[in-house]
Design a protein around this motif. Structure first.
Motif, PDB file in Angstrom:
ATOM      1  N   GLY A  10       0.805  -1.208   0.000  1.00  0.00           N
ATOM      2  CA  GLY A  10       0.000   0.000   0.000  1.00  0.00           C
ATOM      3  C   GLY A  10       0.840   1.260   0.000  1.00  0.00           C
ATOM      4  N   PRO A  11       0.169   2.411   0.118  1.00  0.00           N
ATOM      5  CA  PRO A  11       0.874   3.698   0.059  1.00  0.00           C
ATOM      6  C   PRO A  11       1.841   3.907   1.223  1.00  0.00           C
ATOM      7  N   VAL A  12       2.957   4.516   0.904  1.00  0.00           N
ATOM      8  CA  VAL A  12       3.949   4.911   1.897  1.00  0.00           C
ATOM      9  C   VAL A  12       4.101   6.422   1.772  1.00  0.00           C
ATOM     10  N   HIS A  13       3.974   7.125   2.883  1.00  0.00           N
ATOM     11  CA  HIS A  13       4.069   8.586   2.884  1.00  0.00           C
ATOM     12  C   HIS A  13       5.409   9.002   3.468  1.00  0.00           C
ATOM     13  N   ARG A  14       6.131   9.814   2.715  1.00  0.00           N
ATOM     14  CA  ARG A  14       7.410  10.354   3.172  1.00  0.00           C
ATOM     15  C   ARG A  14       7.103  11.643   3.928  1.00  0.00           C
ATOM     16  N   LEU A  15       7.306  11.607   5.241  1.00  0.00           N
ATOM     17  CA  LEU A  15       6.958  12.752   6.074  1.00  0.00           C
ATOM     18  C   LEU A  15       8.088  13.755   6.232  1.00  0.00           C
ATOM     19  N   GLY A  16       9.290  13.369   5.833  1.00  0.00           N
ATOM     20  CA  GLY A  16      10.428  14.269   5.945  1.00  0.00           C
ATOM     21  C   GLY A  16      11.469  13.712   6.888  1.00  0.00           C
ATOM     22  N   PRO A  17      12.493  14.499   7.192  1.00  0.00           N
ATOM     23  CA  PRO A  17      13.601  14.011   8.019  1.00  0.00           C
ATOM     24  C   PRO A  17      13.189  13.804   9.478  1.00  0.00           C
ATOM     25  N   LEU A  18      13.744  12.772  10.080  1.00  0.00           N
ATOM     26  CA  LEU A  18      13.474  12.498  11.492  1.00  0.00           C
ATOM     27  C   LEU A  18      13.934  13.659  12.363  1.00  0.00           C
ATOM     28  N   SER A  19      14.905  14.419  11.897  1.00  0.00           N
ATOM     29  CA  SER A  19      15.428  15.537  12.690  1.00  0.00           C
ATOM     30  C   SER A  19      14.361  16.589  13.004  1.00  0.00           C
ATOM     31  N   GLN A  20      13.233  16.583  12.279  1.00  0.00           N
ATOM     32  CA  GLN A  20      12.167  17.546  12.570  1.00  0.00           C
ATOM     33  C   GLN A  20      11.311  17.123  13.772  1.00  0.00           C
ATOM     34  N   VAL A  21      11.566  15.907  14.300  1.00  0.00           N
ATOM     35  CA  VAL A  21      10.886  15.429  15.513  1.00  0.00           C
ATOM     36  C   VAL A  21      11.986  15.115  16.542  1.00  0.00           C
ATOM     37  N   PRO A  22      12.321  16.071  17.390  1.00  0.00           N
ATOM     38  CA  PRO A  22      13.400  15.842  18.357  1.00  0.00           C
ATOM     39  C   PRO A  22      13.093  14.652  19.269  1.00  0.00           C
ATOM     40  N   ALA A  23      14.130  13.972  19.713  1.00  0.00           N
ATOM     41  CA  ALA A  23      13.952  12.849  20.641  1.00  0.00           C
ATOM     42  C   ALA A  23      13.202  13.320  21.876  1.00  0.00           C
ATOM     43  N   GLY A  24      12.206  12.531  22.278  1.00  0.00           N
ATOM     44  CA  GLY A  24      11.387  12.862  23.442  1.00  0.00           C
ATOM     45  C   GLY A  24      10.193  13.729  23.119  1.00  0.00           C
ATOM     46  N   GLU A  25       9.916  13.945  21.825  1.00  0.00           N
ATOM     47  CA  GLU A  25       8.805  14.809  21.426  1.00  0.00           C
ATOM     48  C   GLU A  25       7.963  14.168  20.334  1.00  0.00           C
ATOM     49  N   GLY A  26       6.848  14.829  20.022  1.00  0.00           N
ATOM     50  CA  GLY A  26       5.975  14.408  18.945  1.00  0.00           C
ATOM     51  C   GLY A  26       5.682  15.571  18.014  1.00  0.00           C
ATOM     52  N   ARG A  27       5.268  15.266  16.799  1.00  0.00           N
ATOM     53  CA  ARG A  27       4.859  16.269  15.819  1.00  0.00           C
ATOM     54  C   ARG A  27       3.653  15.732  15.063  1.00  0.00           C
ATOM     55  N   ALA A  28       2.748  16.629  14.678  1.00  0.00           N
ATOM     56  CA  ALA A  28       1.554  16.246  13.918  1.00  0.00           C
ATOM     57  C   ALA A  28       1.800  16.458  12.430  1.00  0.00           C
ATOM     58  N   PHE A  29       1.293  15.522  11.635  1.00  0.00           N
ATOM     59  CA  PHE A  29       1.380  15.584  10.179  1.00  0.00           C
ATOM     60  C   PHE A  29       0.000  15.321   9.595  1.00  0.00           C
ATOM     61  N   GLY A  30      -0.329  16.019   8.526  1.00  0.00           N
ATOM     62  CA  GLY A  30      -1.555  15.738   7.795  1.00  0.00           C
ATOM     63  C   GLY A  30      -1.267  14.672   6.743  1.00  0.00           C
ATOM     64  N   VAL A  31      -1.987  13.551   6.822  1.00  0.00           N
ATOM     65  CA  VAL A  31      -1.791  12.447   5.887  1.00  0.00           C
ATOM     66  C   VAL A  31      -3.158  12.038   5.341  1.00  0.00           C
ATOM     67  N   ASP A  32      -3.382  12.280   4.074  1.00  0.00           N
ATOM     68  CA  ASP A  32      -4.653  11.924   3.437  1.00  0.00           C
ATOM     69  C   ASP A  32      -5.857  12.431   4.224  1.00  0.00           C
ATOM     70  N   GLY A  33      -5.784  13.665   4.712  1.00  0.00           N
ATOM     71  CA  GLY A  33      -6.901  14.274   5.426  1.00  0.00           C
ATOM     72  C   GLY A  33      -7.023  13.859   6.888  1.00  0.00           C
TER      73      GLY A  33
END
Length: 110
Positions: A10-33
Motif C-alpha cells: 500500500g501507500p507509503v508517505h514520506r513525512l520528511g527528516p526524522l530531525s524535525q521530531v526531536p527525541a522525546g517529542e511528537g509532531r503532527a502531520f496531515g496524511v490523506d486528510g
C-alpha cells in the motif's frame, strides 16, 4: 510530504527528516486528510498514532511522553504509543506502521 506506493504493502508517505521530531517529542502531520502524531522516543523508537484525543479533541502530538506512553495535554489521559491502547479508559487510538530509512520518516497507510 509525498506518497509513493510499495507493491503489496500500500501507500507509503514520506513525512520528511526524522530531525524535525526531536527525541522525546511528537509532531503532527496531515496524511490523506487525517492528523497523525509521530513520536520519536529517547530510545530511538518512532511511533505513529492518531493526533487527536478521542476524549475532547486534544492535540496528542503536544502531549508529554512518559517512557512509551503519551499523555494528553488537556486531561492527562494515557495511551501506549506502540499499540494505541488506552491506559485510562478512553477509546484506543489508531496506529500506523512507521519506519525511518536513511533518516527519513516513512508512514505506511495500509
Amino acid at each position: 510530504m509525498t506518497a509513493v506506493t510499495d507493491p503489496g504493502a500500500g501507500p507509503v508517505h514520506r513525512l520528511g527528516p526524522l530531525s524535525q521530531v526531536p527525541a522525546g517529542e511528537g509532531r503532527a502531520f496531515g496524511v490523506d486528510g487525517t492528523q497523525v502524531a509521530v513520536f520519536h522516543l529517547r530510545t530511538g523508537a518512532v511511533h505513529a498514532v492518531s493526533a487527536v484525543c478521542p476524549h475532547k479533541g486534544g492535540p496528542l502530538a503536544d502531549g508529554q511522553i512518559d517512557g512509551s506512553i503519551v499523555l494528553c495535554p488537556l486531561h492527562l489521559n494515557a495511551w501506549e504509543l506502540a499499540t494505541g491502547c488506552s491506559r485510562s479508559g478512553q477509546p484506543d487510538l489508531r496506529t500506523w506502521r512507521v519506519e525511518v530509512v536513511d533518516g527519513e520518516i516513512l508512514l505506511h497507510s495500509a
